[in-house]
Design a protein around this motif. Structure first.
Motif, mmCIF file in Angstrom:
data_model
loop_
_atom_site.group_PDB
_atom_site.id
_atom_site.type_symbol
_atom_site.label_atom_id
_atom_site.label_comp_id
_atom_site.label_asym_id
_atom_site.label_seq_id
_atom_site.Cartn_x
_atom_site.Cartn_y
_atom_site.Cartn_z
ATOM 1 N N LEU A 36 10.424 5.193 -7.261
ATOM 2 C CA LEU A 36 12.133 4.574 -8.001
ATOM 3 C C LEU A 36 12.977 3.933 -7.007
ATOM 4 C CD1 LEU A 36 12.749 6.811 -10.907
ATOM 5 C CD2 LEU A 36 11.597 4.201 -11.268
ATOM 6 N N ARG A 37 13.245 5.339 -5.699
ATOM 7 C CA ARG A 37 13.924 5.195 -5.151
ATOM 8 C C ARG A 37 13.420 4.174 -3.467
ATOM 9 N NH1 ARG A 37 18.497 7.842 -6.745
ATOM 10 N NH2 ARG A 37 19.045 8.288 -4.192
ATOM 11 N N GLU A 38 12.541 4.467 -3.078
ATOM 12 C CA GLU A 38 11.741 3.355 -1.860
ATOM 13 C C GLU A 38 11.903 1.809 -2.816
ATOM 14 O OE1 GLU A 38 11.326 1.713 0.770
ATOM 15 O OE2 GLU A 38 11.151 3.709 1.437
ATOM 16 N N PRO A 39 12.960 0.472 -1.867
ATOM 17 C CA PRO A 39 13.789 -0.251 -2.014
ATOM 18 C C PRO A 39 11.912 -1.539 -1.427
ATOM 19 C CG PRO A 39 14.722 0.337 -0.545
ATOM 20 C CD PRO A 39 14.095 1.315 -0.606
ATOM 21 N N ASP A 40 11.354 -0.537 -0.177
ATOM 22 C CA ASP A 40 10.749 -1.573 0.085
ATOM 23 C C ASP A 40 9.367 -1.307 0.208
ATOM 24 O OD1 ASP A 40 12.488 -2.206 2.161
ATOM 25 O OD2 ASP A 40 12.329 -0.672 3.116
ATOM 26 N N ARG A 41 8.404 0.003 0.768
ATOM 27 C CA ARG A 41 7.405 0.030 0.415
ATOM 28 C C ARG A 41 5.912 0.950 -0.172
ATOM 29 N NH1 ARG A 41 2.946 -3.284 2.726
ATOM 30 N NH2 ARG A 41 4.866 -4.534 2.925
ATOM 31 N N ILE A 42 5.037 1.392 -0.989
ATOM 32 C CA ILE A 42 5.047 2.322 -1.514
ATOM 33 C C ILE A 42 3.018 2.420 -0.272
ATOM 34 C CG2 ILE A 42 4.335 4.083 -2.590
ATOM 35 C CD1 ILE A 42 7.153 3.750 -2.615
ATOM 36 N N ASN A 43 2.631 3.477 -0.172
ATOM 37 C CA ASN A 43 1.433 3.375 0.704
ATOM 38 C C ASN A 43 0.882 4.862 0.171
ATOM 39 O OD1 ASN A 43 1.779 1.426 2.471
ATOM 40 N ND2 ASN A 43 2.744 2.595 4.138
ATOM 41 N N ILE A 44 -0.186 4.266 -0.577
ATOM 42 C CA ILE A 44 -0.753 5.454 -1.195
ATOM 43 C C ILE A 44 -2.438 5.731 -0.406
ATOM 44 C CG2 ILE A 44 -2.313 5.848 -3.647
ATOM 45 C CD1 ILE A 44 0.549 4.923 -4.588
ATOM 46 N N ALA A 45 -2.955 6.507 -0.067
ATOM 47 C CA ALA A 45 -4.431 6.549 -0.144
ATOM 48 C C ALA A 45 -5.350 7.320 -0.971
ATOM 49 C CB ALA A 45 -4.135 7.251 1.179
ATOM 50 N N VAL A 46 -6.288 6.843 -0.744
ATOM 51 C CA VAL A 46 -7.671 7.237 -1.719
ATOM 52 C C VAL A 46 -9.072 7.148 -1.243
ATOM 53 C CG1 VAL A 46 -8.902 6.730 -4.281
ATOM 54 C CG2 VAL A 46 -6.527 5.795 -3.878
ATOM 55 N N PHE A 47 -8.940 8.741 -0.765
ATOM 56 C CA PHE A 47 -10.357 9.223 -0.306
ATOM 57 C C PHE A 47 -10.997 9.245 -1.411
ATOM 58 C CE2 PHE A 47 -13.266 12.197 0.354
ATOM 59 C CZ PHE A 47 -14.314 11.773 1.267
ATOM 60 N N ALA A 48 -12.176 8.075 -1.708
ATOM 61 C CA ALA A 48 -13.468 7.192 -2.656
ATOM 62 C C ALA A 48 -14.447 7.513 -1.967
ATOM 63 C CB ALA A 48 -12.844 6.807 -3.042
ATOM 64 N N GLN A 49 -15.504 6.911 -2.779
ATOM 65 C CA GLN A 49 -16.686 6.621 -2.425
ATOM 66 C C GLN A 49 -16.752 5.688 -1.109
ATOM 67 O OE1 GLN A 49 -19.905 7.310 -3.021
ATOM 68 N NE2 GLN A 49 -20.328 6.606 -1.259
ATOM 69 N N THR A 50 -15.754 4.686 -1.180
ATOM 70 C CA THR A 50 -15.234 3.688 -0.477
ATOM 71 C C THR A 50 -13.695 3.874 0.214
ATOM 72 O OG1 THR A 50 -16.682 2.052 -1.303
ATOM 73 C CG2 THR A 50 -14.684 1.174 -0.132
ATOM 74 N N PRO A 51 -13.387 4.656 0.993
ATOM 75 C CA PRO A 51 -11.523 4.544 1.276
ATOM 76 C C PRO A 51 -11.097 3.924 1.194
ATOM 77 C CG PRO A 51 -13.710 6.079 2.551
ATOM 78 C CD PRO A 51 -14.428 5.468 2.097
ATOM 79 N N PHE A 52 -9.850 4.053 0.581
ATOM 80 C CA PHE A 52 -8.516 3.101 0.998
ATOM 81 C C PHE A 52 -7.497 3.262 0.957
ATOM 82 C CE2 PHE A 52 -9.610 3.308 -3.734
ATOM 83 C CZ PHE A 52 -8.343 3.302 -4.362
ATOM 84 N N VAL A 53 -6.432 2.314 1.265
ATOM 85 C CA VAL A 53 -5.089 2.823 1.135
ATOM 86 C C VAL A 53 -4.497 1.533 0.414
ATOM 87 C CG1 VAL A 53 -2.908 2.785 2.093
ATOM 88 C CG2 VAL A 53 -4.519 3.222 3.393
ATOM 89 N N TYR A 54 -3.632 1.639 -0.621
ATOM 90 C CA TYR A 54 -3.370 0.305 -1.654
ATOM 91 C C TYR A 54 -1.823 1.005 -1.135
ATOM 92 C CZ TYR A 54 -0.993 -1.284 -5.913
ATOM 93 O OH TYR A 54 -0.583 -2.073 -7.000
ATOM 94 N N SER A 55 -0.668 -0.677 -0.387
ATOM 95 C CA SER A 55 0.302 -0.789 0.098
ATOM 96 C C SER A 55 1.054 -1.744 -0.958
ATOM 97 C CB SER A 55 0.098 -1.065 1.610
ATOM 98 O OG SER A 55 1.553 -1.526 2.122
ATOM 99 N N LEU A 56 1.707 -1.044 -1.320
ATOM 100 C CA LEU A 56 2.613 -2.195 -2.612
ATOM 101 C C LEU A 56 4.029 -2.615 -1.716
ATOM 102 C CD1 LEU A 56 3.069 -3.547 -5.253
ATOM 103 C CD2 LEU A 56 4.047 -1.240 -5.969
ATOM 104 N N ASP A 57 4.292 -4.136 -1.731
ATOM 105 C CA ASP A 57 5.665 -4.339 -0.966
ATOM 106 C C ASP A 57 6.593 -4.935 -2.490
ATOM 107 O OD1 ASP A 57 7.664 -5.928 -0.155
ATOM 108 O OD2 ASP A 57 6.164 -7.063 1.275
ATOM 109 N N ARG A 58 7.062 -3.875 -2.402
ATOM 110 C CA ARG A 58 8.176 -3.897 -3.208
ATOM 111 C C ARG A 58 9.114 -5.483 -3.608
ATOM 112 N NH1 ARG A 58 9.603 1.689 -5.174
ATOM 113 N NH2 ARG A 58 9.985 0.102 -7.675
ATOM 114 N N HIS A 59 9.125 -6.133 -2.503
ATOM 115 C CA HIS A 59 9.926 -7.320 -2.288
ATOM 116 C C HIS A 59 8.946 -8.999 -3.035
ATOM 117 C CE1 HIS A 59 13.417 -5.549 -0.392
ATOM 118 N NE2 HIS A 59 12.620 -5.456 0.510
ATOM 119 N N LYS A 60 7.752 -8.408 -2.602
ATOM 120 C CA LYS A 60 6.827 -10.104 -3.022
ATOM 121 C C LYS A 60 6.426 -9.234 -3.551
ATOM 122 C CE LYS A 60 6.564 -11.159 2.252
ATOM 123 N NZ LYS A 60 5.927 -11.074 3.311
#
Length: 293
Positions: A36-60
């Motif tokens: 709610l309070r981060e205006p720029d970007r959220i980075n979420i890492a997921v350790f799964a069969q294929t590991p990945f990082v979900y990065s949301l740009d709040r501006h775009k």
């Protein structure tokens, strides 16, 4: 009659107290919510069969999903050196530090701090499978990630609800980024080196509010923590803060990392405090100073 009135008043008082406690709890959760309070970007890492990082740009309003080969090796901070990505969760369980090790390792991969991690409830080793990642991603989000098979580092009620919504509802602005071509093979083992990763990933994890300030910083460390200082340097630059030098001092006495700046930079310092889990300190110089513990 008087007894009944008193009993009714007591019940009403209890109800009012419970409502106040609930309101205070929700207010505290709102105040501490990252999503709610981060205006720029959220980075979420997921350790799964294929590991990945979900990065949301709040501006775009754009999410970049960067995925990695589990059979490649990453240099894990905190003194663990090179480790196979698919075995990171098992390493975390052995060391009784799953969330910390996963955050550090994924931060090393993308060159930016990780806000949250998701990982299987039962620690396991993952092997590479040559499948379509796009299909795998949608199936994981739909049927597994937010069910009983996975744990997470999200402590805030609003963050849990909003992250679930981000993954399950927003399918319109996703960019999938494959890093298989960024590995370097030596002696039949393939490594993710930071400089090779940066050729494709640097600039994708900037925080606009930091980048627009044109900030300069220095990293202060002891000689024994020089490798960790290089990691911090890369992550600071990865979010948009220029590092002009690493200063080596062997008489550091602080027990926790410190981020120092001017009083006018307090909002920036508070943001960096959250990203790097450090204390803040006010100084006269406008050059941000990050001191390792």
């Amino acid at each position: 009659m008087g007894f009944k009135n008193k009993s009714g008043f007591n019940k009403l008082l209890v109800l009012v107290v419970l409502v106040l406690i609930l309101c205070l709890y929700l207010y505290q959760q709102w105040r501490s919510s990252v999503v709610l309070r981060e205006p720029d970007r959220i980075n979420i890492a997921v350790f799964a069969q294929t590991p990945f990082v979900y990065s949301l740009d709040r501006h775009k309003n754009l999410a970049i999903i960067t995925y990695f080969r589990p059979d490649y090796l990453v240099r894990v901070p905190l003194g663990y050196d090179w480790y196979r990505i698919g075995s990171l969760d098992l390493l975390g369980k052995i060391e009784a530090s799953r969330e910390t090790i996963l955050k550090q390792a994924f931060g090393e991969l993308v060159g930016a701090p990780i806000d949250f991690v998701y990982y299987p409830k039962a620690a396991r080793v993952t092997e590479f499978k040559d499948v379509s990642f796009n299909e795998y991603y949608y199936d994981l989000v739909k049927s597994k990630l937010f069910h009983s098979q996975y744990k997470h580092s999200v402590r805030n009620l609003f963050d849990r609800l909003l992250i679930r919504s981000l993954f399950k509802v927003r399918h319109d602005h996703l960019v999938f980024l494959n890093t298989s071509d960024l590995g370097l093979t030596k002696n039949k083992r393939t490594y993710y080196y930071s400089d090779k990763l940066d050729t494709k990933l640097k600039g994708l994890f900037y925080h606009d509010s930091l980048l627009n300030e044109s900030l300069n910083s220095v990293v202060v460390t002891s000689s024994k923590n020089y490798d960790q200082a290089n990691l911090i340097l890369r992550q600071l630059e990865g979010i948009g803060v220029k590092v002009i030098e690493i200063q080596v001092r062997d008489q550091l006495k602080n027990k926790q990392c410190l981020i120092a700046g001017t009083e006018a930079q307090r909002p920036i310092l508070l943001k960096l405090k959250r990203l790097f889990d450090c204390q803040i300190q006010i100084q006269k110089s406008a050059i941000i100073k990050y001191t390792l513990k």
